[in-house]
Design a protein around this motif. Structure first.
Motif, PDB file in Angstrom:
ATOM      1  N   PHE A   1       0.731  -1.208  -0.156  1.00 57.44           N
ATOM      2  CA  PHE A   1      -0.037   0.015  -0.050  1.00 57.44           C
ATOM      3  C   PHE A   1       0.868   1.264  -0.089  1.00 57.44           C
ATOM      4  N   LEU A   2       2.051   1.198   0.588  1.00 56.59           N
ATOM      5  CA  LEU A   2       3.010   2.518   0.925  1.00 56.59           C
ATOM      6  C   LEU A   2       3.497   2.472  -0.566  1.00 56.59           C
ATOM      7  N   VAL A   3       3.706   1.469  -1.357  1.00 60.69           N
ATOM      8  CA  VAL A   3       4.223   1.634  -2.785  1.00 60.69           C
ATOM      9  C   VAL A   3       3.051   2.469  -3.587  1.00 60.69           C
ATOM     10  N   SER A   4       1.914   2.412  -3.542  1.00 63.79           N
ATOM     11  CA  SER A   4       1.021   2.977  -4.163  1.00 63.79           C
ATOM     12  C   SER A   4       0.975   4.457  -3.900  1.00 63.79           C
ATOM     13  N   ILE A   5       1.246   4.969  -2.634  1.00 60.34           N
ATOM     14  CA  ILE A   5       1.411   6.300  -2.174  1.00 60.34           C
ATOM     15  C   ILE A   5       2.711   6.872  -2.566  1.00 60.34           C
ATOM     16  N   VAL A   6       3.675   6.282  -2.674  1.00 54.43           N
ATOM     17  CA  VAL A   6       4.928   6.735  -3.196  1.00 54.43           C
ATOM     18  C   VAL A   6       4.610   6.854  -4.809  1.00 54.43           C
TER      19      VAL A   6
ATOM     20  N   GLY B   1       6.443  18.605 -22.802  1.00 55.27           N
ATOM     21  CA  GLY B   1       5.794  18.909 -21.534  1.00 55.27           C
ATOM     22  C   GLY B   1       4.440  18.286 -21.389  1.00 55.27           C
ATOM     23  N   ILE B   2       3.591  17.848 -22.971  1.00 45.20           N
ATOM     24  CA  ILE B   2       2.606  17.333 -22.850  1.00 45.20           C
ATOM     25  C   ILE B   2       2.830  15.812 -22.674  1.00 45.20           C
ATOM     26  N   GLY B   3       4.089  15.411 -23.028  1.00 44.99           N
ATOM     27  CA  GLY B   3       4.413  13.917 -22.753  1.00 44.99           C
ATOM     28  C   GLY B   3       4.614  13.657 -21.428  1.00 44.99           C
ATOM     29  N   THR B   4       5.126  14.664 -20.712  1.00 40.48           N
ATOM     30  CA  THR B   4       5.247  14.480 -19.434  1.00 40.48           C
ATOM     31  C   THR B   4       4.233  14.706 -18.441  1.00 40.48           C
ATOM     32  N   LEU B   5       3.212  15.356 -18.932  1.00 44.02           N
ATOM     33  CA  LEU B   5       1.831  15.284 -18.371  1.00 44.02           C
ATOM     34  C   LEU B   5       1.171  14.115 -18.347  1.00 44.02           C
ATOM     35  N   CYS B   6       1.332  13.373 -19.513  1.00 43.16           N
ATOM     36  CA  CYS B   6       0.761  12.053 -19.735  1.00 43.16           C
ATOM     37  C   CYS B   6       1.350  11.021 -18.813  1.00 43.16           C
ATOM     38  N   ILE B   7       2.588  11.188 -18.813  1.00 40.07           N
ATOM     39  CA  ILE B   7       3.266  10.212 -17.955  1.00 40.07           C
ATOM     40  C   ILE B   7       2.849  10.379 -16.370  1.00 40.07           C
ATOM     41  N   GLY B   8       2.633  11.548 -16.060  1.00 40.48           N
ATOM     42  CA  GLY B   8       2.036  11.737 -14.634  1.00 40.48           C
ATOM     43  C   GLY B   8       0.637  11.205 -14.397  1.00 40.48           C
ATOM     44  N   ILE B   9      -0.259  11.424 -15.618  1.00 41.60           N
ATOM     45  CA  ILE B   9      -1.713  10.904 -15.367  1.00 41.60           C
ATOM     46  C   ILE B   9      -1.548   9.473 -15.175  1.00 41.60           C
ATOM     47  N   LEU B  10      -0.808   8.885 -16.139  1.00 41.48           N
ATOM     48  CA  LEU B  10      -0.741   7.499 -16.167  1.00 41.48           C
ATOM     49  C   LEU B  10      -0.223   6.938 -14.936  1.00 41.48           C
ATOM     50  N   LEU B  11       0.845   7.357 -14.041  1.00 38.68           N
ATOM     51  CA  LEU B  11       1.291   6.838 -12.903  1.00 38.68           C
ATOM     52  C   LEU B  11       0.216   7.186 -11.771  1.00 38.68           C
ATOM     53  N   ILE B  12      -0.565   8.135 -11.831  1.00 39.11           N
ATOM     54  CA  ILE B  12      -1.547   8.388 -11.015  1.00 39.11           C
ATOM     55  C   ILE B  12      -2.810   7.326 -11.167  1.00 39.11           C
ATOM     56  N   VAL B  13      -3.046   7.140 -12.340  1.00 37.04           N
ATOM     57  CA  VAL B  13      -4.136   5.889 -12.620  1.00 37.04           C
ATOM     58  C   VAL B  13      -3.732   4.561 -12.095  1.00 37.04           C
ATOM     59  N   ILE B  14      -2.345   4.216 -12.334  1.00 35.28           N
ATOM     60  CA  ILE B  14      -1.753   3.157 -11.881  1.00 35.28           C
ATOM     61  C   ILE B  14      -1.770   2.890 -10.019  1.00 35.28           C
ATOM     62  N   ALA B  15      -1.383   4.082  -9.516  1.00 31.05           N
ATOM     63  CA  ALA B  15      -1.496   4.056  -8.217  1.00 31.05           C
ATOM     64  C   ALA B  15      -2.556   3.870  -7.373  1.00 31.05           C
ATOM     65  N   ILE B  16      -3.842   4.747  -8.195  1.00 32.40           N
ATOM     66  CA  ILE B  16      -4.936   4.153  -7.833  1.00 32.40           C
ATOM     67  C   ILE B  16      -5.512   2.885  -7.645  1.00 32.40           C
ATOM     68  N   VAL B  17      -5.025   2.148  -8.868  1.00 37.71           N
ATOM     69  CA  VAL B  17      -5.670   0.662  -8.753  1.00 37.71           C
ATOM     70  C   VAL B  17      -4.915  -0.028  -7.919  1.00 37.71           C
ATOM     71  N   LEU B  18      -3.584   0.276  -7.808  1.00 39.83           N
ATOM     72  CA  LEU B  18      -2.820  -0.666  -6.584  1.00 39.83           C
ATOM     73  C   LEU B  18      -3.310  -0.366  -5.311  1.00 39.83           C
ATOM     74  N   ALA B  19      -3.587   1.124  -5.037  1.00 36.71           N
ATOM     75  CA  ALA B  19      -4.141   1.106  -3.660  1.00 36.71           C
ATOM     76  C   ALA B  19      -5.562   0.540  -3.476  1.00 36.71           C
ATOM     77  N   ALA B  20      -6.511   0.551  -4.559  1.00 39.01           N
ATOM     78  CA  ALA B  20      -7.730  -0.068  -4.431  1.00 39.01           C
ATOM     79  C   ALA B  20      -7.434  -1.873  -3.945  1.00 39.01           C
ATOM     80  N   GLU B  21      -6.444  -2.274  -4.662  1.00 36.64           N
ATOM     81  CA  GLU B  21      -6.448  -3.785  -4.672  1.00 36.64           C
ATOM     82  C   GLU B  21      -5.793  -4.045  -3.287  1.00 36.64           C
ATOM     83  N   THR B  22      -4.782  -3.217  -2.909  1.00 38.35           N
ATOM     84  CA  THR B  22      -3.974  -3.492  -1.569  1.00 38.35           C
ATOM     85  C   THR B  22      -4.824  -3.265  -0.455  1.00 38.35           C
ATOM     86  N   LYS B  23      -5.772  -2.347  -0.576  1.00 39.58           N
ATOM     87  CA  LYS B  23      -6.726  -1.848   0.654  1.00 39.58           C
ATOM     88  C   LYS B  23      -7.613  -3.078   0.979  1.00 39.58           C
TER      89      LYS B  23
END
Length: 367
Positions: free
Chosen positions: A81-86, A192-214
């Motif tokens: 769960f800490l991994v998803s937060i990081v 900058g757009i490529g960087t923004l897309c990377i950030g959105i991708l990481l946030i989506v994966i983090a939310i999925v991981l948080a939901a599963e580990t919760k």
């Protein structure tokens, strides 16, 4: 951490991410590409995440204590769960901020061969790490689809590494596209757009991981196949005639708690019941080796009272009118009957009191 925890996949991902993080940061220093900076922070965060998974696996191996009598198996869930937060904070939010800044204040990419070369190297290294994670996962996922495996796996490490590596590969492609478009058009906004897309991708994966580990942290029941094996192992057809109701709970990825109320014959002696319970525990552990903590409570099953709804506790899952799992014992004058009285029957040493009468049998829950 057992082999099923995917230690090999974690170590491979850690080695790849450390090498990639250094290479990306060097490329950022020479080129000034925001995509490269976001990707270097992403790889650094992933390296820290793999370190957290290894630390969680180490701490989970500690012996049980009086304060924590069921051990520390859930440490692995906590660190996952800490991994998803990081991943959300250090990786995703930083990349979103950096992308926003570069869109507002774009600049040309210098020494383009550095970011392009490093990105190609990173794709190869991440591909190797992803391949290792897939190979490790295939040894445990059986016939499950990848989505089912991520949702149902009780060991969190492999799903975490799989999603991280998948996100890293997609992020590298996005970074390469951003750098390529910036170079081709001469407009740094694309970086900058490529960087923004990377950030959105990481946030989506983090939310999925948080939901599963919760869901794992809250506590999940054994899978349906394991529940069926346990029920079949409990019943011997002689002393133990069925399972009135049963609850299972994962204390850790490789440790399962089993608590069940079992039906016995009304004329069995305490010695016969105790011996039957010990034999049932042995059969359960043989059928499902991860069943480490087992509590079996004997009771007299009265089919007539259960069917009439007078005493729901006598019915499977505590549901009025339901049937007993396994062959039911005939009702007898000594049974808990229509009056609803609950005589104290012989119980196994250390077993809990009556289980709640209302919840139904647990089924496999996708986390």
């Amino acid at each position: 951490m057992s082999a099923s925890g995917g230690t090999k996949a974690i170590v491979a991902a850690l080695a790849a991410n450390l090498a990639i993080a250094v290479a990306k940061f060097v490329a950022f220093l020479f080129s000034g590409s925001s995509s490269m900076l976001a990707e270097s922070v992403h790889s650094l965060a992933d390296s820290g995440n793999q370190g957290l998974l290894l630390l969680g696996g180490k701490k989970a191996q500690r012996e049980a204590t009086p304060q924590h009598p069921f051990g520390y198996g859930r440490e692995r869930y906590i660190y996952a769960f800490l991994v998803s937060i990081v991943l959300f904070s250090v990786g995703g939010m930083f990349a979103v901020y950096e992308g926003y800044e570069k869109i507002k204040h774009p600049h040309e990419i210098e020494a383009w061969y550095w970011p392009v070369g490093v990105l190609l190297f990173a794709i190869i290294a991440e591909g190797f790490s992803f391949r290792t994670a897939i190979k490790e996962s295939n040894e445990t996922r059986g016939s499950l689809s990848w989505t089912q495996f991520v949702r149902r796996a009780k060991a969190p490490e492999l799903p975490v590494v799989l999603l991280e590596d998948l996100g890293a590969l997609i992020g590298l492609i996005l970074a390469l596209a951003g750098v390529g478009l910036a170079l081709g058009t001469g407009n740094g906004v694309w970086d900058g757009i490529g960087t923004l897309c990377i950030g959105i991708l990481l946030i989506v994966i983090a939310i999925v991981l948080a939901a599963e580990t919760k869901s794992l942290l809250l506590g999940e029941a054994a899978g349906t196949d394991q529940v069926d094996k346990i029920k079949a192992a409990v019943v011997d057809g002689h002393t133990v005639t069925g399972v009135i109701h049963m609850r299972t709970l994962h204390l850790g990825p490789e440790e399962l708690l089993v608590a069940a109320k079992i039906a016995v014959q009304h004329d069995d002696t305490a010695t016969e019941v105790a011996n039957a319970i010990n034999a049932a525990e042995s059969r359960i552990r043989e059928a499902v080796p991860i069943a480490r903590v087992i509590y079996l409570e004997p009771d007299i099953y009265n089919a007539a009272a259960a069917a009439a709804g007078v005493n729901p506790a006598k019915a499977q899952g505590g549901t009025p009118g339901a049937t007993l799992d396994g062959p039911a014992a005939d009702g007898a004058p000594g049974d808990r009957g229509a009056s609803g009285e609950t005589p104290d029957g012989p119980t196994a040493e250390g077993t809990p009191g009556d289980a709640p009468d209302t919840p139904a049998d647990p089924t496999e829950s996708g986390h």
